[in-house]
Scaffold this active site. Sequence first.
Site, short mmCIF file in Angstrom:
data_model
loop_
_atom_site.label_atom_id
_atom_site.label_comp_id
_atom_site.label_asym_id
_atom_site.label_seq_id
_atom_site.Cartn_x
_atom_site.Cartn_y
_atom_site.Cartn_z
N LYS A 36 42.27 38.60 30.92
CA LYS A 36 42.30 37.91 32.22
C LYS A 36 42.98 38.81 33.25
O LYS A 36 43.60 39.82 32.89
CB LYS A 36 43.04 36.58 32.06
CG LYS A 36 44.46 36.75 31.54
CD LYS A 36 45.02 35.47 30.96
CE LYS A 36 46.48 35.68 30.60
NZ LYS A 36 47.02 34.57 29.82
N TYR A 264 65.21 51.69 55.14
CA TYR A 264 65.60 50.52 55.94
C TYR A 264 66.99 50.03 55.58
O TYR A 264 67.36 49.98 54.40
CB TYR A 264 64.62 49.36 55.70
CG TYR A 264 63.26 49.57 56.27
CD1 TYR A 264 63.07 49.82 57.64
CD2 TYR A 264 62.13 49.50 55.46
CE1 TYR A 264 61.80 50.00 58.17
CE2 TYR A 264 60.85 49.67 55.98
CZ TYR A 264 60.70 49.93 57.34
OH TYR A 264 59.45 50.09 57.86
C1 LIG Z 1 47.34 34.88 28.58
C2 LIG Z 1 46.87 34.05 27.48
C3 LIG Z 1 46.83 34.57 26.17
C4 LIG Z 1 47.35 35.94 25.81
O1 LIG Z 1 48.73 35.97 25.93
P1 LIG Z 1 49.57 37.28 25.52
O2 LIG Z 1 50.95 36.78 25.41
O3 LIG Z 1 49.36 38.27 26.62
O4 LIG Z 1 48.99 37.75 24.24
C5 LIG Z 1 46.31 33.77 25.18
N1 LIG Z 1 45.86 32.53 25.44
C6 LIG Z 1 45.87 32.00 26.67
C7 LIG Z 1 45.34 30.62 26.89
C8 LIG Z 1 46.40 32.73 27.73
O5 LIG Z 1 46.44 32.19 28.96
#
Ligand SMILES: *Cc1c(COP(=O)(O)O)cnc(C)c1O
Length: 387
Positions: A36, A264
Amino acid sequence: MSAPLRQAVVDLDAYRANLDLVRGWMDPVEVMAIMKADAYGHGLEPIALAAVDAGIRWIGVLTVPAALRLRAIGVGEDVHLFTWQHDPALDFRDAIDSALDLGVSNVAELQRVVDAVDHRPARVHLGVDTGLHRDGSSLDDWPALVELARDAQRAGRIEVVAAYTHLAESSDEDDATAVSLFDRAVEQAEDLGLDLPMEHVAASLAGLTRKEYRKDMVRMGANLFGIPGADGVSAADLGLEPVMTLTASVAKTKRVSAGTGVSYDYTYRTSAETTLALVPVGYADGVPRLAQGRVEVAIGGTRYPIAGRVAMDQFLVDVGDDDVRVGDTVVLFGTGEHDETTVLEWGEALDTIGEEIVCRIGPRVPRVYQGHSVEGRVGAYLRGEHA
Ligand SMILES: *Cc1c(COP(=O)(O)O)cnc(C)c1O
């Protein structure tokens, strides 16, 4: 010699090595590679093609449009593409036509999937909310969701592939409670006459540390990018390799006198006559303002703290009398092999997690792909030759 001003080097061989290692650990349990957020900022298409070349059978990409992007570059139906966050106005027809796997959380959503079915049944995973309170059906609504799924499957409109949940990782006890709620929901579905061919529960952390939560498949994201989540455990401890190295090149150097205010607000003043080196990466590129005083960057194998405020497009480092020149490479984070900081260390130093750092590397930073896997399908994709 003109070094790139800034780049995120993505080592596809490292990704693949992590994938092979993790699949070996999980065997015979299936691994779904989670990609994702544009593969945690690494770039969805190259990472997915590298995983497909390595024989991955399941990829999780969150949304239907992202999964359709993968189908469009030739990721075939032998690779299951799991999606689970759906726009409430999404028309599911293309998803079903492209044999996407749809995580479904409630009766209204499942009804919209069923209504969109035309000639081929929709592949459905039923989500259970076991305490995270994100997606997944509440336990109260679960029997109604199961009954609708059962009836739609009997009518040939859907194929129920799995039940799944996602854990809060708050404590071992909380996760144990969540998994027992999940197990009860699965039993309840079976009592109501719905068979669930697969179950998936664990992500990177539970997948590594809790064998009994692996069920039929583990959804792994962070581990595959070399960003393990267990407290105090580095990627190297596990044999995993960080996949992204963020570099820049020194854009300017300037000799200044003692007591010079830097960037800054003059929150940093030089203590002696010194050289300031300008690093052309700022918070617009994903280096948080909070990084001042908390992380160090490496130039020529020496680590330097960030001097003064991180600006939108740049920050400065105080390199003293060291021979640092325009064009020298600055490693912000990398594999750790050459003593540079890793993204896991950035996460710790910035009170966050490495995932947040890599996901926020901005679009101005080109991703540059390296490794043998850049040949073949990934190479063709990068050259714009995909079907
Ligand atoms: C992001 C996510 C994962 C993977 O999580 P990690 O900790 O990066 O392995 C798995 N299942 C869902 C539903 C997620 O949203």
